[in-house]
Design an enzyme around this catalytic site. Structure first.
Site, PDB file in Angstrom:
ATOM      1  N   SER A 146       0.832  -1.203   0.000  1.00 40.43           N
ATOM      2  CA  SER A 146       0.000   0.000   0.000  1.00 40.43           C
ATOM      3  C   SER A 146       0.868   1.256   0.000  1.00 40.43           C
ATOM      4  O   SER A 146       1.718   1.422  -0.881  1.00 40.43           O
ATOM      5  CB  SER A 146      -0.952  -0.041   1.205  1.00 40.43           C
ATOM      6  OG  SER A 146      -1.935   0.971   1.107  1.00 40.43           O
ATOM      7  N   GLU A 240      -9.466  -3.811  -6.558  1.00 33.21           N
ATOM      8  CA  GLU A 240      -9.028  -2.647  -5.775  1.00 33.21           C
ATOM      9  C   GLU A 240      -9.341  -1.322  -6.458  1.00 33.21           C
ATOM     10  O   GLU A 240      -9.154  -1.189  -7.669  1.00 33.21           O
ATOM     11  CB  GLU A 240      -7.516  -2.700  -5.558  1.00 33.21           C
ATOM     12  CG  GLU A 240      -7.004  -3.898  -4.818  1.00 33.21           C
ATOM     13  CD  GLU A 240      -5.551  -3.734  -4.439  1.00 33.21           C
ATOM     14  OE1 GLU A 240      -5.159  -2.611  -4.070  1.00 33.21           O
ATOM     15  OE2 GLU A 240      -4.815  -4.726  -4.506  1.00 33.21           O
ATOM     16  N   HIS A 270      -7.393  -5.021  -1.577  1.00 32.45           N
ATOM     17  CA  HIS A 270      -6.176  -4.320  -1.181  1.00 32.45           C
ATOM     18  C   HIS A 270      -5.383  -5.100  -0.120  1.00 32.45           C
ATOM     19  O   HIS A 270      -5.887  -5.376   0.961  1.00 32.45           O
ATOM     20  CB  HIS A 270      -6.559  -2.941  -0.636  1.00 32.45           C
ATOM     21  CG  HIS A 270      -5.433  -1.974  -0.531  1.00 32.45           C
ATOM     22  ND1 HIS A 270      -4.693  -1.563  -1.628  1.00 32.45           N
ATOM     23  CD2 HIS A 270      -4.905  -1.307   0.532  1.00 32.45           C
ATOM     24  CE1 HIS A 270      -3.786  -0.695  -1.242  1.00 32.45           C
ATOM     25  NE2 HIS A 270      -3.871  -0.526   0.055  1.00 32.45           N
TER      26      HIS A 270
END
Length: 309
Positions: A146, A240, A270
């Site tokens: 991320s 995502e 995610h």
């Protein structure tokens, strides 16, 4: 065919998505994410050593049989404002185990108390600290998930621009590479994504960027010159809202001559890898990343031997 665990977790996340307060005070969000992290236990065989590298606090993570000469330097996600060793210890330990190396998981400073460029400074300090401890650049794998995936990419760019030695390769899980939020998947995957919402990315980007331009390449590596970077593996979920951050980064990297592997996992969300070992799809993703690293290491060792001869 998806596992039963996949369907279970997808339902749980959809329920959480409908009620989660992204506007809650950051202290409350941090406490909640660390509390929820207790659901996934770190491997029992893991050895954890709390220390600092390059002046950055963190943890050395060692699984049995780890190659002490090789290091996975992983930057955790959390929108640059949340998460810690507590939340990421299990996933990073399993990734390091799959790669056959030890890992250092730094706790870089977080926004909004420490916005850009504080995390970048800490990431570079941790990498340089590994070099100072005698770890060769070719024996370092840099990784992140991320926001940490974006930070890993920014670290590579900063090192290259400074003429410093680069690590051997990079692993990026669902990297957040465009804090200007221009990706089409923010709209096209809005209904499919069982967890993330655009408002979350807007809040987190504002915390981190402050008054800085989100298109600054050291904030959003999507806008950087990517030439000269080492091989990169990107794993991203098909569902995502930040899928475009990965697909566009991969396209730009290829155009720049970078050896990049983009793996889009059908139906995934995610950083699903954090659910290993409770969800088979998460374990398989980590195992795939480990195979990529081990194969790359064998290839690089072969090239080194050829050059030496």
């Amino acid at each position: 065919m998806k596992s039963l665990q996949y369907h279970f977790f997808r339902v749980i996340m959809k329920l959480s998505k409908a009620t989660y307060d992204w506007g809650a005070p950051i202290e409350k969000q941090r406490a909640l994410v660390e509390k929820n992290a207790g659901f996934i236990k770190a491997p029992e065989e893991l050895t954890v050593d709390r220390t600092a590298v390059g002046g950055v606090a963190g943890e050395w993570l060692r699984m049995p049989g780890a190659d002490e000469d090789r290091v996975l330097l992983h930057f955790h996600g959390g929108g640059y404002s949340m998460c810690s060793c507590i939340t990421h210890r299990g996933m990073v330990a399993r990734l390091a185990g799959a790669c056959g190396v030890r890992a250092f998981l730094p706790e870089y400073r977080l926004a909004p108390e420490n916005p850009f460029p504080a995390p970048v400074e800490d990431a570079l300090a941790a990498y340089r600290g590994l070099l100072q401890e005698g770890i060769s650049p070719q024996d370092i794998i840099i990784s992140g998930d991320s926001a940490g995936g974006g930070l890993a990419a920014v670290t590579l760019i900063s090192l290259r621009d400074g003429g410093e030695p680069l690590p051997s390769l990079a692993i990026l899980f669902s990297p957040w590479t465009d804090l200007a939020l221009t990706g089409e998947s923010l709209t096209t995957r809005a209904k499919a994504d069982p967890w993330l919402v655009r408002r979350a990315t807007e809040i987190q980007a504002a915390r981190y960027c402050g008054d800085n331009d989100p298109r600054n390449p050291l904030i959003s590596p999507l806008y950087a010159d990517l030439r000269g970077l080492p091989p990169i593996l990107i794993q991203v979920g098909e569902d995502e809202i930040v899928l475009s951050d990965s697909t566009r980064l991969a396209a730009r990297a290829r155009e720049a001559g970078v050896d990049v592997s983009l793996d889009i996992w059908p139906g995934m969300w995610h950083v699903w890898q954090c659910l290993a070992p409770k969800m088979p799809e998460a374990s398989r993703a980590i195992e795939a990343a480990g195979r990529y690293v081990q194969s790359a290491m064998v290839t690089q060792a072969g090239r080194s031997n050829t050059i030496a001869q």
